[in-house]
Design an enzyme around this catalytic site. Structure first.
Site, PDB file in Angstrom:
ATOM      1  CD  GLU A 188      36.086  41.029  26.848  1.00 24.93           C
ATOM      2  OE1 GLU A 188      36.338  40.217  25.969  1.00 24.93           O
ATOM      3  OE2 GLU A 188      35.155  41.866  26.752  1.00 24.93           O
ATOM      4  CB  VAL A 209      35.035  48.181  52.132  1.00 26.23           C
ATOM      5  CG1 VAL A 209      34.627  47.127  51.107  1.00 26.23           C
ATOM      6  CG2 VAL A 209      36.220  47.658  52.921  1.00 26.23           C
ATOM      7  CB  CYS A 230      41.178  44.725  35.734  1.00 27.12           C
ATOM      8  SG  CYS A 230      41.124  43.382  34.550  1.00 27.12           S
ATOM      9  CB  THR A 241      43.454  54.936  29.434  1.00 29.17           C
ATOM     10  OG1 THR A 241      44.802  54.910  28.958  1.00 29.17           O
ATOM     11  CG2 THR A 241      43.078  56.360  29.781  1.00 29.17           C
ATOM     12  CE  LYS A 252      41.058  45.873  30.431  1.00 25.83           C
ATOM     13  NZ  LYS A 252      40.202  44.730  30.396  1.00 25.83           N
ATOM     14  N   GLY A 275      38.288  46.142  44.269  1.00 21.45           N
ATOM     15  CA  GLY A 275      39.127  44.957  44.112  1.00 21.45           C
ATOM     16  C   GLY A 275      39.036  44.487  42.679  1.00 21.45           C
TER      17      GLY A 275
HETATM   18  C1  UDX Z   1      41.979  37.898  32.274  1.00 23.07           C
HETATM   19  C2  UDX Z   1      43.010  38.567  31.399  1.00 23.07           C
HETATM   20  O1  UDX Z   1      43.580  37.657  30.574  1.00 23.07           O
HETATM   21  C3  UDX Z   1      43.957  39.351  32.243  1.00 23.07           C
HETATM   22  O2  UDX Z   1      44.936  39.943  31.503  1.00 23.07           O
HETATM   23  C4  UDX Z   1      43.101  40.384  32.845  1.00 23.07           C
HETATM   24  O3  UDX Z   1      43.821  41.377  33.417  1.00 23.07           O
HETATM   25  C5  UDX Z   1      42.200  39.701  33.834  1.00 23.07           C
HETATM   26  O4  UDX Z   1      41.388  38.857  33.136  1.00 23.07           O
HETATM   27  P1  UDX Z   1      41.353  35.898  33.553  1.00 23.07           P
HETATM   28  O5  UDX Z   1      40.600  35.232  32.459  1.00 23.07           O
HETATM   29  O6  UDX Z   1      40.556  36.618  34.576  1.00 23.07           O
HETATM   30  O7  UDX Z   1      42.412  36.867  32.960  1.00 23.07           O
HETATM   31  O8  UDX Z   1      42.391  34.970  34.248  1.00 23.07           O
HETATM   32  P2  UDX Z   1      42.217  33.521  34.776  1.00 23.07           P
HETATM   33  O9  UDX Z   1      40.804  33.298  35.204  1.00 23.07           O
HETATM   34  O10 UDX Z   1      43.330  33.297  35.708  1.00 23.07           O
HETATM   35  O11 UDX Z   1      42.413  32.618  33.479  1.00 23.07           O
HETATM   36  C6  UDX Z   1      43.597  32.419  32.797  1.00 23.07           C
HETATM   37  C7  UDX Z   1      43.684  30.954  32.379  1.00 23.07           C
HETATM   38  O12 UDX Z   1      44.816  30.770  31.544  1.00 23.07           O
HETATM   39  C8  UDX Z   1      43.837  29.971  33.534  1.00 23.07           C
HETATM   40  O13 UDX Z   1      42.784  29.039  33.505  1.00 23.07           O
HETATM   41  C9  UDX Z   1      45.192  29.313  33.269  1.00 23.07           C
HETATM   42  O14 UDX Z   1      45.229  27.947  33.624  1.00 23.07           O
HETATM   43  C10 UDX Z   1      45.345  29.497  31.777  1.00 23.07           C
HETATM   44  N1  UDX Z   1      46.721  29.438  31.300  1.00 23.07           N
HETATM   45  C11 UDX Z   1      47.684  30.196  31.864  1.00 23.07           C
HETATM   46  C12 UDX Z   1      47.039  28.604  30.226  1.00 23.07           C
HETATM   47  O15 UDX Z   1      46.177  27.895  29.717  1.00 23.07           O
HETATM   48  N2  UDX Z   1      48.319  28.591  29.748  1.00 23.07           N
HETATM   49  C13 UDX Z   1      49.310  29.318  30.300  1.00 23.07           C
HETATM   50  O16 UDX Z   1      50.452  29.262  29.835  1.00 23.07           O
HETATM   51  C14 UDX Z   1      48.971  30.161  31.402  1.00 23.07           C
HETATM   52  C1  UDX Z   2      36.655  46.149  35.473  1.00 28.59           C
HETATM   53  C2  UDX Z   2      36.136  47.052  34.352  1.00 28.59           C
HETATM   54  O1  UDX Z   2      34.892  47.643  34.752  1.00 28.59           O
HETATM   55  C3  UDX Z   2      35.970  46.259  33.073  1.00 28.59           C
HETATM   56  O2  UDX Z   2      35.568  47.091  32.013  1.00 28.59           O
HETATM   57  C4  UDX Z   2      37.307  45.617  32.748  1.00 28.59           C
HETATM   58  O3  UDX Z   2      37.221  44.845  31.585  1.00 28.59           O
HETATM   59  C5  UDX Z   2      37.785  44.761  33.884  1.00 28.59           C
HETATM   60  O4  UDX Z   2      37.874  45.544  35.073  1.00 28.59           O
HETATM   61  P1  UDX Z   2      35.596  44.350  37.093  1.00 28.59           P
HETATM   62  O5  UDX Z   2      36.869  44.495  37.848  1.00 28.59           O
HETATM   63  O6  UDX Z   2      35.129  42.999  36.717  1.00 28.59           O
HETATM   64  O7  UDX Z   2      35.663  45.178  35.739  1.00 28.59           O
HETATM   65  O8  UDX Z   2      34.405  45.032  37.945  1.00 28.59           O
HETATM   66  P2  UDX Z   2      33.938  46.536  38.205  1.00 28.59           P
HETATM   67  O9  UDX Z   2      32.475  46.545  38.103  1.00 28.59           O
HETATM   68  O10 UDX Z   2      34.667  47.504  37.380  1.00 28.59           O
HETATM   69  O11 UDX Z   2      34.302  46.759  39.744  1.00 28.59           O
HETATM   70  C6  UDX Z   2      35.631  46.865  40.201  1.00 28.59           C
HETATM   71  C7  UDX Z   2      35.670  47.136  41.680  1.00 28.59           C
HETATM   72  O12 UDX Z   2      35.242  48.469  41.970  1.00 28.59           O
HETATM   73  C8  UDX Z   2      34.771  46.231  42.519  1.00 28.59           C
HETATM   74  O13 UDX Z   2      35.433  45.845  43.687  1.00 28.59           O
HETATM   75  C9  UDX Z   2      33.587  47.111  42.813  1.00 28.59           C
HETATM   76  O14 UDX Z   2      32.916  46.719  43.986  1.00 28.59           O
HETATM   77  C10 UDX Z   2      34.249  48.460  42.965  1.00 28.59           C
HETATM   78  N1  UDX Z   2      33.344  49.590  42.740  1.00 28.59           N
HETATM   79  C11 UDX Z   2      32.786  49.785  41.525  1.00 28.59           C
HETATM   80  C12 UDX Z   2      33.064  50.487  43.770  1.00 28.59           C
HETATM   81  O15 UDX Z   2      33.564  50.326  44.887  1.00 28.59           O
HETATM   82  N2  UDX Z   2      32.230  51.547  43.533  1.00 28.59           N
HETATM   83  C13 UDX Z   2      31.657  51.758  42.322  1.00 28.59           C
HETATM   84  O16 UDX Z   2      30.909  52.735  42.187  1.00 28.59           O
HETATM   85  C14 UDX Z   2      31.933  50.849  41.282  1.00 28.59           C
END
Ligand code: UDX
Ligand code: UDX
Length: 463
Positions: free
Chosen positions: A162, A271, A277, A223, A221, A274
């Site tokens: 994703e 700052v 990922c 990378t 992903k 976060g």
């Molecule tokens: C996703 C991707 O899957 C993760 O690898 C990526 O790095 C971050 O984004 P995300 O959807 O953000 O994860 O995670 P989260 O919001 O925690 O959702 C995962 C869900 O899986 C939770 O609702 C949890 O309850 C569920 N889960 C977990 C199951 O249903 N079965 C399990 O065995 C473990």
């Molecule tokens: C990231 C990737 O962008 C997305 O492709 C992947 O699938 C999941 O991880 P996400 O973590 O949801 O997405 O948000 P992103 O917009 O990438 O921001 C990550 C962090 O970097 C945030 O804390 C953001 O505030 C910070 N950021 C981003 C900066 O500090 N400066 C920037 O110029 C861009």
């Protein structure tokens, strides 16, 4: 092969929005999202679309259109697995907090459990799609489990990472730069890839759907996230240099971003990054590189994390220094707690670490965030285990009104770039604060010159 039923295990930030968009775009496919967390499923099924478990602009409309028609949320995991021809694994893969690889490797416990459950519940051949971000070569482990614990059925494993960013998930899903699908190079593998390509091709132009082998897809992903994070750490490193040389980091970013080879995105000094990922994926890459003995590669990427940790600590230290080297008993207001704007997600948010640093110095923190609940803020602090839950509740207050949050505080710090912060009545805030009123803009979003005219002492990143 035409897919008519999809199951997605994991109704989180990724599974929920991704499946909602697939269901919206492919009304002829029945999409069931399952999760072991009953409360989460109830929230996805709730009447009030403002209370979906994931806040994403535009998601409510997508869910409203598809839910009950061909989009379903359920806790009956086995039933959904049995029905589906294609199963997405979208469970969380956090950094391990124990044992070998602690603090570095991804914890694949949930992914393995999913594979075992799929094997046990399946009665016909399936395509299993890795949606969760996984260390490269995880598909091998998933396949091994399916092949050895299933009832002699055939499983094809695809990697379909994703790339959506939180806060713009719906936009990113509807109009992706690319969709990446990795699979086996065998005829069966190609057939599985085609089945998934066909689903995305309903709304994504074919030339944007890239197909590769599984390992390239898994590694791409990691990378992609490592490169994006590296840009943020790079500009943050420059921000520190700007502060001592009187260069302005926004001007530097604009100047270098105009070079088409560099590009203007992901050059906002902050700052610190976060999110669920960036850190996890880089740690993962560092861990894998080290386990193959590639120490120079590991050290190179690890530096991106070190720089990010440094940036968060530097922000906290600057607050302390500006408040005459002590924050003991002083009220400091945090505007924003989410890791970026337009999301209620707080995983790895810089705010958590800045707060922790200031709490070690016995500051009193007051937090306002438009979308993050008090419950989540306390859970984030408790998770650090730096102090007791009682102490966290004693020293950190969470309020629902930004003006109340800023009242009588020594300093206001911007931790998230929420748009609404810019339109506040800053004169009113200034007048309600203790003097000298100090403002720390961790996102460089406020009009600093105007604030200085009001009397604020302003400290920004890289200025
Ligand atoms: C996703 C991707 O899957 C993760 O690898 C990526 O790095 C971050 O984004 P995300 O959807 O953000 O994860 O995670 P989260 O919001 O925690 O959702 C995962 C869900 O899986 C939770 O609702 C949890 O309850 C569920 N889960 C977990 C199951 O249903 N079965 C399990 O065995 C473990
Ligand atoms: C990231 C990737 O962008 C997305 O492709 C992947 O699938 C999941 O991880 P996400 O973590 O949801 O997405 O948000 P992103 O917009 O990438 O921001 C990550 C962090 O970097 C945030 O804390 C953001 O505030 C910070 N950021 C981003 C900066 O500090 N400066 C920037 O110029 C861009």
């Amino acid at each position: 092969m035409k897919v008519s039923k999809i199951c997605c295990i994991g109704a989180g930030y990724v599974g929920g929005p991704t499946m909602a968009v697939i269901a919206q775009k492919c009304p002829e496919i029945k999409v069931t999202v399952v999760d072991i967390n009953q409360a989460r499923i109830d929230a996805w099924n709730g009447e009030d679309l403002d209370k979906l478990p994931v806040y994403e602009p535009g998601l409510d409309k997508v869910v409203a259109e598809a839910r009950g028609r061909n989009l379903f949320f359920s806790t009956d995991v086995n039933k959904a697995i049995k029905e589906a021809e294609m199963i997405f694994i979208s469970v969380n893969t956090p950094t391990k907090t124990y044992g070998e690889g602690k603090g570095m490797a991804a914890d694949l416990k949930w992914v393995e459990l999913c594979a075992r459950q799929i094997a046990a519940a399946s009665e016909k051949d399936k395509i299993v799609v890795e949606k969760s971000t996984l260390p490269v070569r995880t598909a091998q482990a998933v396949k091994d489990i399916l092949d050895n614990t299933g009832n002699g059925l055939r499983f094809q494993i695809l990697s379909n990472p994703e790339f959506l960013a939180e806060g713009t998930a719906v936009e990113d899903l509807l109009d992706p730069d690319r969709v990446l699908i990795g699979g086996d190079t065998t005829p069966e593998g190609k057939e599985a890839i085609d089945a998934l390509v066909e689903i995305y091709a309903t709304w994504v132009p074919k030339e944007r759907i890239l197909t590769t082998n599984v390992w390239s897809s898994e590694l791409s992903k990691l990378t992609a996230n490592a490169f994006l994070a590296q840009r943020v750490s790079s500009i943050n490193a420059i921000s520190e240099l700007c502060e001592v040389t009187e260069a302005d980091v926004s001007e530097v970013a604009r100047a270098i971003g105009a070079d088409s080879r560099i590009g203007s995105k992901f050059l906002k000094a902050s700052v610190g990054f976060g999110g669920s990922c960036f850190q996890k994926d880089i740690l993962n890459m560092v861990y894998i590189s080290r386990s193959y003995g590639l120490h120079e590669v590991a050290d190179y990427w690890e530096q991106v994390i070190k720089m990010n940790d440094h940036q968060k600590a530097r922000f906290a230290k600057n607050i302390i220094k500006s408040l005459y080297n002590t924050v003991n008993g002083k009220k400091i207001t945090f505007l924003g707690w989410a890791f970026k704007k337009d999301t209620n997600d707080t995983r790895e948010s810089a705010a958590i670490y800045v707060a922790d640093h200031l709490l070690n110095e016995q500051a009193q923190i007051c937090v306002y965030d438009p979308k993050v609940s008090a419950e989540k803020i306390y859970a984030d602090l408790d998770y650090l285990n730096t102090r007791s839950p009682e102490e966290n509740r004693k020293y950190v207050k969470v309020v629902n009104d930004p003006y109340e949050a800023c009242m009588d505080s020594h300093a206001v710090a911007i931790l998230t770039e929420w748009d609404e912060f810019v339109s506040y009545d800053w004169e009113k805030i200034y007048n309600a604060m203790l003097q000298p009123a100090q403002l720390f803009d961790g996102r460089n979003i406020l009009p600093h010159q105007e604030l200085k005219k009001l009397g604020f002492r302003v400290s920004a990143i890289g200025k």
